[in-house]
Motif scaffolding. Structure first.
Motif, short mmCIF file in Angstrom:
data_model
loop_
_atom_site.label_atom_id
_atom_site.label_comp_id
_atom_site.label_asym_id
_atom_site.label_seq_id
_atom_site.Cartn_x
_atom_site.Cartn_y
_atom_site.Cartn_z
N GLN A 131 0.83 -1.20 0.00
CA GLN A 131 0.00 0.00 0.00
C GLN A 131 0.86 1.26 0.00
OE1 GLN A 131 -1.90 0.75 3.78
NE2 GLN A 131 -3.64 1.77 2.82
N GLY A 139 1.22 12.19 6.54
CA GLY A 139 0.81 11.03 7.32
C GLY A 139 -0.67 11.12 7.61
N SER A 140 -1.00 11.69 8.78
CA SER A 140 -2.42 11.91 9.08
C SER A 140 -3.05 12.82 8.04
CB SER A 140 -2.56 12.55 10.47
OG SER A 140 -2.02 11.70 11.45
N ILE A 163 6.57 6.24 2.29
CA ILE A 163 7.26 5.74 3.48
C ILE A 163 6.31 4.89 4.31
CG2 ILE A 163 6.73 7.73 4.97
CD1 ILE A 163 9.68 7.51 5.98
N TRP A 164 6.88 4.08 5.17
CA TRP A 164 6.13 3.13 6.02
C TRP A 164 5.39 2.11 5.16
CZ3 TRP A 164 8.76 5.19 9.55
CH2 TRP A 164 8.66 6.53 9.91
N ARG A 357 5.11 -4.38 18.93
CA ARG A 357 4.37 -4.33 17.67
C ARG A 357 2.99 -3.70 17.84
NH1 ARG A 357 1.95 -3.24 14.03
NH2 ARG A 357 1.64 -4.25 12.01
N GLU A 364 -0.90 2.90 12.56
CA GLU A 364 -1.06 2.45 11.17
C GLU A 364 -2.54 2.51 10.75
OE1 GLU A 364 0.20 -1.71 11.10
OE2 GLU A 364 -0.53 -1.92 13.14
N GLY A 365 -2.73 2.87 9.50
CA GLY A 365 -4.10 2.93 8.97
C GLY A 365 -4.89 4.12 9.49
N THR A 367 -4.30 7.21 12.86
CA THR A 367 -4.06 7.16 14.30
C THR A 367 -5.38 7.20 15.09
OG1 THR A 367 -3.96 9.55 14.58
CG2 THR A 367 -1.89 8.45 13.98
N GLN B 277 -11.50 20.41 20.05
CA GLN B 277 -11.13 19.01 19.84
C GLN B 277 -11.09 18.21 21.16
OE1 GLN B 277 -7.15 17.80 18.53
NE2 GLN B 277 -8.09 16.85 16.75
N HIS B 281 -13.07 14.70 21.14
CA HIS B 281 -12.45 13.39 21.38
C HIS B 281 -13.14 12.67 22.55
CE1 HIS B 281 -8.40 13.74 19.08
NE2 HIS B 281 -9.44 13.98 18.33
C1 LIG Z 1 3.54 -0.62 11.46
C2 LIG Z 1 3.09 0.42 10.48
C3 LIG Z 1 2.74 0.02 9.20
C4 LIG Z 1 2.37 0.96 8.25
N1 LIG Z 1 2.08 0.53 6.99
C5 LIG Z 1 1.79 1.44 6.03
C6 LIG Z 1 1.62 1.04 4.69
O1 LIG Z 1 1.70 -0.15 4.37
N2 LIG Z 1 1.36 1.95 3.76
C7 LIG Z 1 1.24 3.28 4.07
O2 LIG Z 1 0.97 4.06 3.19
N3 LIG Z 1 1.41 3.70 5.34
C8 LIG Z 1 1.68 2.83 6.33
N4 LIG Z 1 1.88 3.26 7.63
C9 LIG Z 1 1.85 4.69 7.91
C10 LIG Z 1 0.68 5.19 8.76
O3 LIG Z 1 -0.50 5.20 8.00
C11 LIG Z 1 1.04 6.57 9.29
O4 LIG Z 1 2.11 6.41 10.19
C12 LIG Z 1 -0.11 7.24 10.01
O5 LIG Z 1 -1.12 7.60 9.11
C13 LIG Z 1 0.33 8.47 10.83
O6 LIG Z 1 1.08 9.36 10.08
P1 LIG Z 1 2.48 9.92 10.64
O7 LIG Z 1 3.28 8.75 10.99
O8 LIG Z 1 3.01 10.85 9.63
O9 LIG Z 1 2.11 10.69 11.97
P2 LIG Z 1 1.59 12.22 12.08
O10 LIG Z 1 0.45 12.43 11.18
O11 LIG Z 1 2.74 13.15 11.98
O12 LIG Z 1 1.05 12.20 13.58
C14 LIG Z 1 1.84 12.49 14.74
C15 LIG Z 1 0.89 12.63 15.93
O13 LIG Z 1 0.02 13.76 15.74
C16 LIG Z 1 -1.32 13.38 15.87
N5 LIG Z 1 -2.16 14.16 14.96
C17 LIG Z 1 -1.94 14.41 13.65
N6 LIG Z 1 -2.95 15.11 13.13
C18 LIG Z 1 -3.85 15.30 14.13
C19 LIG Z 1 -5.11 15.95 14.21
N7 LIG Z 1 -5.70 16.52 13.16
N8 LIG Z 1 -5.75 15.95 15.41
C20 LIG Z 1 -5.19 15.34 16.49
N9 LIG Z 1 -4.00 14.74 16.47
C21 LIG Z 1 -3.35 14.70 15.30
C22 LIG Z 1 -1.33 11.91 15.51
O14 LIG Z 1 -2.47 11.27 16.04
C23 LIG Z 1 -0.03 11.44 16.11
O15 LIG Z 1 -0.25 11.16 17.47
C24 LIG Z 1 2.27 2.33 8.60
C25 LIG Z 1 2.58 2.72 9.90
C26 LIG Z 1 3.00 1.80 10.84
C27 LIG Z 1 3.36 2.27 12.20
#
Ligand SMILES: Cc1cc2nc3c(=O)[nH]c(=O)nc-3n(C[C@H](O)[C@H](O)[C@H](O)COP(=O)(O)OP(=O)(O)OC[C@H]3O[C@@H](n4cnc5c(N)ncnc54)[C@H](O)[C@@H]3O)c2cc1C
Lengths: 385, 378
Positions: A131, A139-140, A163-164, A357, A364-365, A367, B277, B281
Motif C-alpha cells: 500500500q 501522514g495523518s 514511506i512506512w 508491535r 497504522e491505517g 491514528t 477538539q 475526542h
Molecule cells: C507498522 C506500520 C505500518 C504501516 N504501513 C503502512 C503502509 O503499508 N502503507 C502506508 O501508506 N502507510 C503505512 N503506515 C503509515 C501510517 O499510516 C502513518 O504512520 C499514520 O497515518 C500516521 O502518520 P504519521 O506517521 O506521519 O504521523 P503524524 O500524522 O505526523 O502524527 C503524529 C501525531 O500527531 C497526531 N495528529 C496528527 N494530526 C492530528 C489531528 N488533526 N488531530 C489530532 N492529532 C493529530 C497523531 O495522532 C499522532 O499522534 C504504517 C505505519 C505503521 C506504524
C-alpha cells in the motif's frame, strides 16, 4: 434441516477433513502467516495445502462472487463458515492486503476486466500487494501527498517517495496514491496499480523498535505506469482511497478475529497473589468479550447494509486500544521473564516483540486521534471537526 | 442469528419509543417525584403497559402472555431508560416473571393474571447488606408446621412499598457464603409479622427495607426446590441484570444524545463548544464505549433467549460493560453541560442519578467483572 443447517453440517465435515492439524494452531505472529505471492515462502507443506484447498473452493474470499475467485456465499453462509472455522481453530488460509484492502475497492470501483484479472490473482494468493499511501510529509494529513504522475499520453511517469510501506520489499505489486493534478488538493489524486519490478522502483527497509523490518521507504524514479492501471476515474482516487481505508481499519480493528482466550485464566497463581492485576485482567476480559460481540454485530450490520458507513473508525479505535492494553498486561503478567529478548523466558522474545508491535496498531491505517476526529465529524456530526 | 433487531423487534422498538415519549416522558417522572408519591409510579400507567402488551410479554402464550424473549424486554427497558419512565416493569414483568416460571401451577395461576392485567406489582427481596452479595444471604427459613418461618432483614427492595407479592431468597440450610441451602419463596405482602419501611433513593425511585419477624408461609410458597434455590435464583437475577443493563443503555444513550446536542448549541470564545477538539475526542470516545456496551447487551440477550449456556458469562460481561460505559456517559454529560448541568431544571442530572441506582442494582460493574474472572477460572 433448513438450507443453512445443511450448509453448516457440510462445512463442518469439509473443514474436519481438509484443514491440516498444524493449521488449527493459532498464528504466532505476522511471519507465521501465509502471504502468498509470486515467490511465496511457506512455513510448512500444510500451509500451502490449506491455502490451495481453500482457494479451490473460493473460501480465501468466501463472500466474493465466483467469477472473481470467491465462494459466492451469502452473508449468513459466510457467518457460518467463520463460526465453524473458529470452532475448529482453523487459521485464515491467506493473509493479504489484496483481500483486506484492494479487493473491496476493486469490487466497488474496478472495471469488469480489472475485477476478473486482479481479483482472481488475489483470491488464489498469486500476487502480493503493498500500500503506497503515506509520504514523509503526509501522514495523518494524507491528502497533502506529493508523489506526482506526469501525463505522457498512454502512460504516466511517476516520481516521488512513499514511506512506512509495509512489506514493500516483499510485495509484487503496489496500489499507490499519486497526484495527477497539482491544482486541486482532493480532486487531484489518482489511484494507480503497478508492478514493483518496474524499472525505477526501489525499496529500503526500516528497522522497527521490535527489531523486525516489515516496512520500507519506497522510491519512484521515472516509473512508467500504463493508463489502464488506474482504478476509478482520473483525479478521483481520493474516493477510492477513503473507501479502502474503511476496510483497512476494519481489518486492523481485529473485528471477527479478536483474541479468544482469557489472559487471566493463563496466570491463575499470579491472579491469586496480585488482586490489583487480577482486577485489570477481569476488566480486560469484560472489554474483550464485549468487543467480540461488537465485532459480530459490526459485520452483521455491514453485510446487511445497516451500519453507519463511518463505523470502521470506531472499530479501529476501540480494537487497537484494547489490543495495546492486552499486550501491556501480557508484559505485566510475564514480569522479568517477559523482558528476555531472545531466550526461553519470553518464548524467544515473542512477548516483548509483540508488545512493541501493538504500539503501531493505533498509528497504522490512521491514528487513534484521527479516528476520534472522524467519529466526531461523521458520526456525531460535531461542528468544524 | 444476526446481531441486530429483526423487523418485528424494530417495530416493537418504535411503538415502545412512541409510547414512553407520549405517556411517560421526563415531565411525567418529575410530576411523580414532586408529588412525593410513596409508590413512585402511576398505577394508571402500569395499566397502560398492560394494554400495550408489555406487562405480560415474557409470560408464555399458553399462560396468557405474549411469549416473547429478553431481547424484546430489553427493547422496552431501553425506552424506559431513555425517558426515565417510572414503572414496576423490571421487577415485576422481568424478574418476578422469571422467578414465577419456576413456581407450581397454583402459584402461577394466582399471580400471573394480575401481572398481565397491569394490576399486580412484585418486589424482589434478595440483598441484605449495602452491596449485592446473594451468596451471603443470612435470612433464615426454618421448617414450621407444614411450611416455613422466615426471619431476617432485606433491603433495596425496589417497589417494595407498592408490591403485592415479594420474591424472597432465604436460607433453609448452610451458612452465609455458601450457594447451597438457599430457597426461593413467594410471599404475600400482607403476611403477618412482615413490616416495611419505604426509602426514597437518590433517583427518586422507591426502595424498601423489609423486616421478616417470623413470617409464616405454607410449603406451596416455595419456588423450585428447597435448599437448591441457587440455580433458579441466579436465573431470576440474571434476567434482572440484563434487563437493568438494557435500561442503563437507554439512560446512557439519552444522556449522550443530549450532550452531543448541547455541544452543537452552546457558544464560548465565539465558537460552538463542539468545535473544541478536547471535547470532540471525549464525545467520540464515549460513542465507542456505548456502542460496544450495546453490542454486549444484545449478544447476552440473544444467548439467553436461545438457552445457550454461555449466556451467564455474557450477562456478567454486559452488566459490567454497561455499568462502566453508562457511568461515563452521565458523568461526561454533566461536565460538558457546565453549570447548567448542575441544575434541577435540566434533565441531564436526572440521568446521572438514575444511572447510579441502576449501576448498583443486582451487582455493580466490579461485582460483574469479578464474576467474569471467576467464570473464566481465576
Ligand atoms: C507498522 C506500520 C505500518 C504501516 N504501513 C503502512 C503502509 O503499508 N502503507 C502506508 O501508506 N502507510 C503505512 N503506515 C503509515 C501510517 O499510516 C502513518 O504512520 C499514520 O497515518 C500516521 O502518520 P504519521 O506517521 O506521519 O504521523 P503524524 O500524522 O505526523 O502524527 C503524529 C501525531 O500527531 C497526531 N495528529 C496528527 N494530526 C492530528 C489531528 N488533526 N488531530 C489530532 N492529532 C493529530 C497523531 O495522532 C499522532 O499522534 C504504517 C505505519 C505503521 C506504524
Amino acid at each position: 434441516m433448513s438450507d443453512l443447517e445443511t450448509f453448516r453440517a457440510e462445512t463442518r465435515v469439509w473443514l474436519e477433513a481438509n484443514c491440516p492439524p498444524e493449521m488449527r494452531e493459532p498464528v504466532r505472529d505476522e511471519t507465521d502467516a501465509c502471504w502468498g505471492g509470486r515467490n511465496p515462502t511457506y512455513k510448512s507443506p500444510a500451509q500451502k495445502l490449506w491455502m490451495d484447498r481453500m482457494a479451490e473452493k473460493g473460501w480465501t474470499v468466501p463472500d466474493w462472487p465466483k467469477p472473481y475467485g470467491g465462494g459466492g456465499l451469502s452473508p449468513a453462509e459466510s457467518k457460518i463458515l467463520r463460526e465453524e472455522m473458529a470452532k475448529l481453530g482453523c487459521r485464515s488460509p491467506l493473509s493479504s492486503f489484496g483481500i483486506w484492502m484492494l479487493g473491496p475497492a476493486l469490487l466497488k470501483f474496478g472495471t469488469e476486466a480489472q475485477k476478473i484479472h486482479y481479483l482472481n490473482q488475489i483470491a488464489k494468493g498469486e500476487i502480493r500487494w503493498c500500500q503506497g499511501y503515506s509520504e514523509p510529509g503526509s501522514g495523518s494529513d494524507l491528502v497533502s501527498l506529493q508523489t506526482f504522475g506526469e501525463d505522457k499520453g498512454d502512460h504516466w511517469i511517476v516520481n516521488g517517495q512513499k514511506i512506512w510501506t509495509s512489506y514493500a520489499d516483499k510485495a509484487d505489486w503496489i496500489f499507490c496514491l499519486v497526484r495527477t493534478d497539482k491544482h486541486d488538493k482532493y480532486k487531484g489524486i489518482s489511484f494507480l496499480l503497478f508492478d514493483m519490478a518496474t524499472p525505477g522502483v526501489t525499496t529500503k527497509p526500516i528497522k522497527l523498535i521490535s527489531g523486525n523490518s516489515p516496512f520500507c521507504e519506497t522510491f519512484f524514479d521515472n516509473v512508467p505506469v500504463p493508463k489502464d492501471q488506474i482504478v476509478g476515474e482520473l483525479n478521483r482516487g481520493w474516493d477510492v482511497a477513503k473507501y479502502l481505508l474503511g476496510h483497512e481499519r476494519e481489518m486492523i480493528s481485529g473485528a471477527g478475529n479478536a483474541p479468544v482466550g482469557s489472559l487471566g485464566a493463563l496466570h491463575k497463581e499470579l491472579m491469586a497473589q496480585d488482586p490489583l492485576l487480577r482486577a485489570e485482567m477481569a476488566k480486560l476480559d469484560v472489554d474483550t468479550l464485549a468487543f467480540r460481540a461488537m465485532g459480530e454485530k459490526f459485520i452483521d450490520e455491514m453485510k446487511a447494509g445497516k451500519g453507519h458507513p463511518a463505523q470502521p473508525n470506531m472499530m479501529k479505535y476501540f480494537g487497537t486500544e484494547l489490543n495495546k492494553r492486552r499486550a501491556e498486561l501480557v508484559m505485566a503478567a510475564g514480569g522479568s521473564d517477559a523482558l528476555e529478548w531472545e531466550s526461553d523466558g519470553s518464548g524467544g522474545g515473542a512477548k516483548p516483540r509483540q508488545w512493541l508491535r501493538t504500539k503501531a496498531n493505533s498509528i497504522e491505517g490512521g491514528t487513534s486521534e484521527v479516528m476520534l476526529n472522524v467519529i466526531a465529524k461523521r458520526i456525531l456530526d460535531l461542528p468544524g471537526a | 442469528m444476526p446481531l441486530y433487531y429483526d423487523d418485528d423487534q424494530a417495530m416493537l422498538r418504535d411503538s415502545a419509543s412512541a409510547f414512553m415519549k407520549t405517556e411517560a416522558p421526563t415531565t411525567h417522572f418529575r410530576e411523580f417525584r414532586d408529588r412525593n408519591c410513596s409508590d413512585g409510579f402511576s398505577h394508571d400507567l402500569w395499566k397502560q403497559f398492560a394494554e400495550m402488551g408489555f406487562s405480560g410479554m415474557l409470560i408464555p402464550e399458553d399462560q396468557g402472555g405474549l411469549g416473547m424473549g429478553h431481547v424484546e424486554a430489553g427493547i422496552v427497558l431501553e425506552e424506559i431508560g431513555r425517558n426515565l419512565s417510572p414503572s414496576p416493569f423490571l421487577t415485576t414483568s422481568v424478574i418476578g416473571v422469571e422467578a414465577l416460571k419456576a413456581a407450581d401451577a397454583a402459584t402461577r395461576g394466582k399471580w400471573l393474571p394480575g401481572i398481565i392485567a397491569g394490576e399486580t406489582v412484585i418486589g424482589i427481596a434478595v440483598d441484605e447488606g449495602a452491596k449485592h452479595r446473594p451468596e451471603q444471604i443470612a435470612m433464615t427459613a426454618e421448617r414450621s408446621g407444614n411450611g416455613f418461618r422466615l426471619t431476617g432483614k432485606k433491603q433495596f427492595v425496589v417497589q417494595g412499598a407498592a408490591a403485592d407479592l415479594l420474591i424472597v431468597a432465604a436460607r433453609t440450610a448452610g451458612a452465609p457464603g455458601e450457594t447451597d441451602g438457599l430457597t426461593l419463596f413467594a410471599v404475600d405482602k400482607d403476611a403477618a409479622h412482615l413490616s416495611m419501611e419505604a426509602a426514597r433513593l437518590v433517583d427518586s425511585s422507591m426502595g424498601a427495607h423489609v423486616n421478616f419477624d417470623g413470617v409464616e408461609v405454607d410449603a406451596d410458597a416455595v419456588i423450585g426446590d428447597v435448599d437448591n434455590g441457587w440455580a433458579v435464583l441466579t436465573r431470576m437475577l440474571d434476567a434482572g441484570r440484563i434487563g437493568a443493563a438494557s435500561e442503563a443503555i437507554g439512560v446512557g444513550a439519552a444522556a449522550m444524545d443530549m450532550t452531543v446536542d448541547y455541544l452543537k448549541q452552546r457558544k464560548q470564545f465565539g465558537r460552538l463548544i463542539g468545535e473544541f477538539q478536547a471535547l470532540q475526542h471525549r464525545a467520540a470516545h464515549l460513542y465507542a464505549e456505548m456502542e460496544v456496551a450495546r453490542a454486549a447487551v444484545l449478544k447476552a440477550q440473544q444467548l439467553l433467549d436461545a438457552g445457550d449456556p454461555k449466556a451467564e458469562l455474557m450477562i456478567a460481561v454486559a452488566k459490567a460493560k454497561a455499568g462502566q460505559a453508562v457511568s461515563l456517559a452521565v458523568k461526561e454529560g454533566v461536565q460538558m453541560h457546565g453549570g447548567i448541568g448542575m441544575t434541577d431544571e435540566y434533565d441531564i442530572g436526572l440521568y446521572m442519578k438514575r444511572d447510579r441506582a441502576l449501576a448498583e442494582f443486582l451487582g455493580d460493574a466490579n461485582f460483574h467483572a469479578d464474576r467474569v474472572a471467576r467464570l473464566q477460572g481465576y
